[in-house]
Design an enzyme around this catalytic site. Structure first.
Site, short mmCIF file in Angstrom:
data_model
loop_
_atom_site.label_atom_id
_atom_site.label_comp_id
_atom_site.label_asym_id
_atom_site.label_seq_id
_atom_site.Cartn_x
_atom_site.Cartn_y
_atom_site.Cartn_z
N LYS A 46 0.86 -1.18 0.00
CA LYS A 46 0.00 0.00 0.00
C LYS A 46 0.89 1.23 0.00
O LYS A 46 2.00 1.20 0.56
CB LYS A 46 -0.89 -0.03 1.26
CG LYS A 46 -1.69 1.23 1.53
CD LYS A 46 -2.78 1.48 0.50
CE LYS A 46 -3.51 2.80 0.74
NZ LYS A 46 -4.37 3.17 -0.40
N SER A 71 -12.49 5.97 -1.44
CA SER A 71 -11.84 7.17 -0.91
C SER A 71 -11.18 6.77 0.40
O SER A 71 -11.59 7.18 1.49
CB SER A 71 -12.85 8.29 -0.68
OG SER A 71 -12.15 9.45 -0.26
N MET A 72 -10.18 5.90 0.27
CA MET A 72 -9.52 5.35 1.44
C MET A 72 -8.74 6.43 2.21
O MET A 72 -8.70 6.41 3.44
CB MET A 72 -8.54 4.23 1.04
CG MET A 72 -9.16 3.13 0.18
SD MET A 72 -10.58 2.33 0.94
CE MET A 72 -9.78 1.41 2.21
N GLY A 73 -8.13 7.35 1.47
CA GLY A 73 -7.39 8.43 2.12
C GLY A 73 -6.05 8.00 2.68
O GLY A 73 -5.60 8.50 3.71
N ASN A 126 3.94 6.99 -6.23
CA ASN A 126 2.53 7.25 -6.58
C ASN A 126 2.34 8.74 -6.84
O ASN A 126 2.41 9.55 -5.91
CB ASN A 126 1.65 6.76 -5.42
CG ASN A 126 0.17 6.85 -5.73
OD1 ASN A 126 -0.23 7.42 -6.74
ND2 ASN A 126 -0.64 6.29 -4.86
N CYS A 129 -2.61 9.90 -6.14
CA CYS A 129 -3.67 9.62 -5.15
C CYS A 129 -4.75 10.70 -5.23
O CYS A 129 -4.46 11.88 -5.06
CB CYS A 129 -3.12 9.56 -3.73
SG CYS A 129 -4.49 9.36 -2.56
N GLY A 220 -12.09 -0.99 -11.51
CA GLY A 220 -12.87 -2.11 -12.05
C GLY A 220 -13.24 -1.91 -13.51
O GLY A 220 -12.56 -1.20 -14.25
N GLY A 247 -6.12 -1.82 -14.15
CA GLY A 247 -7.43 -1.20 -14.36
C GLY A 247 -8.42 -2.21 -14.91
O GLY A 247 -8.41 -2.52 -16.10
N GLY A 248 -9.22 -2.79 -14.04
CA GLY A 248 -10.32 -3.65 -14.51
C GLY A 248 -9.91 -5.03 -14.96
O GLY A 248 -10.62 -5.66 -15.74
O1 RRO Z 1 -5.68 5.54 -0.40
C1 RRO Z 1 -6.39 5.98 -1.34
O2 RRO Z 1 -7.44 6.61 -1.14
C2 RRO Z 1 -6.02 5.77 -2.74
C3 RRO Z 1 -4.74 5.98 -3.24
BR1 RRO Z 1 -3.27 6.39 -2.15
C4 RRO Z 1 -4.50 5.87 -4.62
O3 RRO Z 1 -3.39 6.03 -5.15
N1 RRO Z 1 -5.55 5.55 -5.41
C5 RRO Z 1 -6.79 5.34 -4.93
O4 RRO Z 1 -7.72 5.07 -5.71
N2 RRO Z 1 -7.00 5.45 -3.57
#
Ligand code: RRO
Length: 309
Positions: A46, A71-73, A126, A129, A220, A247-248
């Site tokens: 991650k 929207s993991m953040g 990355n 994000c 997806g 991607g998907g």
């Molecule tokens: O953690 C996220 O919200 C996230 C990241 Br870092 C990213 O590069 N791409 C994504 O879809 N979510």
């Protein structure tokens, strides 16, 4: 089946070209060890920040039949954790993703990785994000990307690839390719999720994830044609730089299409989240079966050979 789906790039050898995308099921040490013990050809962490992050409030991941919205953040254990686990992952390529919230965060992590020597096989920087409130996706700011890469290669001399956001305009493919060409980039990963998409639940008349008023990164099936397009564009524009497609990818057929477009290896995101680590063995089997039907024995026989003239 004597069909070879191994991949070699930037000095890394993967017994299978399929591995995880940074994001799903690769945050904790336990998850990384599961990936290590799976049929994934490599292990990718991650995206790390200098310290632990809890990430955005939940619910922050949604999926339907067409794909996912997240929207993991940037929830993650912090760079030290991803470096220290490397010793337990030594028989497979181990790539650490980093996503600093600022240039100085990225430089701090790269100096640390540089100091750690060969612990980590490669870094995926990355640039894309989409989900940290108030922070832009650097890959959409060409001047900042160039300025960052200039500093990156002053402090880091290991293998470093970049994870790009999806582009949608020919001029942007051209401009980003021109920037990347000027640096010793080990690989280019295309693509991150389509940022700031919105899925609506008509029944509840509501958004489906909580952070950022429901806006998040789309993955997806929704993402596949955009991923294929980006792989194809960068494959053609960056000869000699391996492109990793993402991607998907749900099936061996999807993987085959990415390789036809020029992908050297393939990452699995939403489908890994949905199916778990067994997806690597299944997709590999499907890819080998398809190759056998078509008379291919190794990926180089069709990589990049999409008929588009
Ligand atoms: O953690 C996220 O919200 C996230 C990241 Br870092 C990213 O590069 N791409 C994504 O879809 N979510």
């Amino acid at each position: 089946m004597s069909i070879d789906i191994s991949a070699r790039f930037s000095g890394l050898t993967l017994s299978s070209c399929l591995f995880n995308a940074s994001g799903p099921r690769c945050t904790s040490s336990g998850e990384l060890l599961e990936l290590y013990n799976s049929k994934a050809g490599a292990v990718l962490s991650k995206s790390a920040t200098p310290g632990f992050r809890v990430g955005n409030p939940k619910p922050r991941y949604f999926e339907n039949q067409f794909g996912s919205l997240n929207s993991m953040g940037l929830p993650n254990e912090g760079i030290e954790s991803y470096i220290s686990i490397a010793a337990q992952l030594s028989n497979k390529a181990y790539i650490v993703s980093i996503a600093g919230l600022s240039k100085s965060d990225n430089m701090q992590m790269l100096r640390r990785l540089q100091k750690s020597g060969q612990a980590v096989d490669a870094v995926e920087l990355n640039l894309s994000c989409p989900n940290v409130p108030g922070k832009a996706q650097i890959g959409y700011d060409f001047d900042s990307t160039k300025a960052l890469l200039e500093e990156v290669f002053q402090v880091f001399d290991g293998k470093l690839g970049v994870k790009l956001p999806p582009y949608f305009d020919m001029i942007h493919f051209e401009q980003m390719a021109a920037i990347l060409k000027a640096f010793p980039i080990a690989f280019v990963t295309c693509v991150n999720s389509i940022g700031n998409a919105l899925i609506v639940d008509a029944e509840s008349e509501s958004v489906v994830i909580r952070p950022k008023s429901g806006f998040g990164g789309l993955g997806g099936d929704y993402l596949k044609p955009t991923g294929l397009a980006n792989v194809r564009q960068f494959y053609k524009r960056l000869p000699g730089i391996p492109v990793i497609g993402v991607g998907g990818v749900k099936t061996g057929l999807d993987a085959f299409e990415y390789i036809l477009c020029g992908a050297t290896a393939i990452q699995v995101g939403s489908q890994l989240m949905r199916e778990g680590i067994d997806c690597f063995e299944r997709i590999a089997f499907e890819l080998k079966t398809l190759m056998k039907t078509k008379g291919y024995k190794k990926l180089s026989q069709f990589r990049g050979k999409l008929k588009d003239g």
